[in-house]
Scaffold this motif. Structure first.
Motif, mmCIF file in Angstrom:
data_model
loop_
_atom_site.group_PDB
_atom_site.id
_atom_site.type_symbol
_atom_site.label_atom_id
_atom_site.label_comp_id
_atom_site.label_asym_id
_atom_site.label_seq_id
_atom_site.Cartn_x
_atom_site.Cartn_y
_atom_site.Cartn_z
ATOM 1 N N ILE A 222 -2.635 -0.806 -13.312
ATOM 2 C CA ILE A 222 -1.683 0.031 -12.455
ATOM 3 C C ILE A 222 -0.809 -0.846 -11.563
ATOM 4 O O ILE A 222 0.427 -0.557 -11.779
ATOM 5 C CB ILE A 222 -2.624 0.929 -11.278
ATOM 6 N N SER A 223 -1.173 -1.957 -11.227
ATOM 7 C CA SER A 223 -0.196 -2.795 -10.592
ATOM 8 C C SER A 223 0.751 -3.429 -11.485
ATOM 9 O O SER A 223 2.025 -3.446 -10.980
ATOM 10 C CB SER A 223 -1.127 -4.184 -9.940
ATOM 11 N N ASP A 224 0.152 -3.788 -12.549
ATOM 12 C CA ASP A 224 1.237 -4.251 -13.755
ATOM 13 C C ASP A 224 2.488 -2.979 -13.828
ATOM 14 O O ASP A 224 3.425 -3.363 -14.055
ATOM 15 C CB ASP A 224 0.660 -4.595 -14.766
ATOM 16 N N ALA A 225 1.741 -2.082 -13.979
ATOM 17 C CA ALA A 225 2.552 -0.874 -14.376
ATOM 18 C C ALA A 225 3.692 -0.359 -13.383
ATOM 19 O O ALA A 225 4.927 -0.315 -13.457
ATOM 20 C CB ALA A 225 1.945 0.604 -14.657
ATOM 21 N N VAL A 226 3.292 -0.677 -12.034
ATOM 22 C CA VAL A 226 3.999 -0.457 -10.877
ATOM 23 C C VAL A 226 5.101 -1.652 -10.955
ATOM 24 O O VAL A 226 6.275 -1.419 -10.908
ATOM 25 C CB VAL A 226 3.437 -0.477 -9.491
ATOM 26 N N ARG A 227 4.915 -2.882 -11.027
ATOM 27 C CA ARG A 227 5.702 -3.952 -11.148
ATOM 28 C C ARG A 227 6.730 -3.812 -12.429
ATOM 29 O O ARG A 227 7.888 -4.124 -11.957
ATOM 30 C CB ARG A 227 5.025 -5.258 -11.393
ATOM 31 N N ARG A 228 6.333 -3.345 -13.559
ATOM 32 C CA ARG A 228 7.028 -2.902 -14.681
ATOM 33 C C ARG A 228 8.160 -1.894 -14.158
ATOM 34 O O ARG A 228 9.264 -1.989 -14.568
ATOM 35 C CB ARG A 228 6.438 -2.618 -15.891
ATOM 36 N N CYS B 25 0.985 12.414 -9.267
ATOM 37 C CA CYS B 25 1.959 11.304 -9.364
ATOM 38 C C CYS B 25 1.048 10.014 -9.774
ATOM 39 O O CYS B 25 1.352 9.294 -10.719
ATOM 40 C CB CYS B 25 2.514 10.893 -8.197
ATOM 41 N N ARG B 26 -0.244 10.146 -9.183
ATOM 42 C CA ARG B 26 -1.209 9.163 -9.584
ATOM 43 C C ARG B 26 -1.498 9.161 -11.063
ATOM 44 O O ARG B 26 -1.624 8.224 -11.709
ATOM 45 C CB ARG B 26 -2.091 9.341 -8.590
ATOM 46 N N SER C 221 0.861 -1.059 0.191
ATOM 47 C CA SER C 221 0.012 0.037 -0.092
ATOM 48 C C SER C 221 0.914 1.293 0.050
ATOM 49 O O SER C 221 1.682 1.582 0.592
ATOM 50 C CB SER C 221 -0.932 -0.216 1.264
ATOM 51 N N ILE C 222 0.581 1.960 -1.112
ATOM 52 C CA ILE C 222 1.251 3.433 -1.079
ATOM 53 C C ILE C 222 0.437 4.364 -1.263
ATOM 54 O O ILE C 222 -0.581 4.297 -1.820
ATOM 55 C CB ILE C 222 2.648 3.468 -2.049
#
Length: 90
Positions: free
Chosen positions: A29-35, A14-15, A7-8
């Motif tokens: 969004i989750s995939d983008a953060v992981r990438r 930024c969002r 959780s951030i």
């Protein structure tokens, strides 16, 4: 692979940038953060490898090993330890 929740808190600008990046790549969004984490990690590892090579060059070794073998040796020595291995071993 086991996944853990993270959780951030992001401010609105930024969002919005994160959403723009995800939309551009047609990903969640989750995939983008992981990438982005993977990209940053690879970039950091590459920079550390470059610094390691620069340190090797500064040693002024007269009998220079085969570059392909040196590359394999460096990958063997430093990849398993992860991103912090080089800093701790120097």
């Amino acid at each position: 692979m086991t996944q853990k929740r993270l959780s951030i808190r992001l401010d609105s600008p930024c969002r919005q940038r994160l959403e723009e990046l995800a939309t551009e790549k047609n990903e969640t969004i989750s995939d983008a953060v992981r990438r982005l984490i993977d990209d940053a990690y690879q970039h950091t590892v590459q920079e550390r490898r470059i610094r390691a090579v620069e340190r090797l060059v500064s040693l002024e070794v007269e009998d220079v090993p085969d570059p392909a073998q040196l590359c394999r040796d460096l990958e063997t020595a430093h990849e398993p330890g992860g991103i912090w291995y080089l800093e701790r071993s120097t």
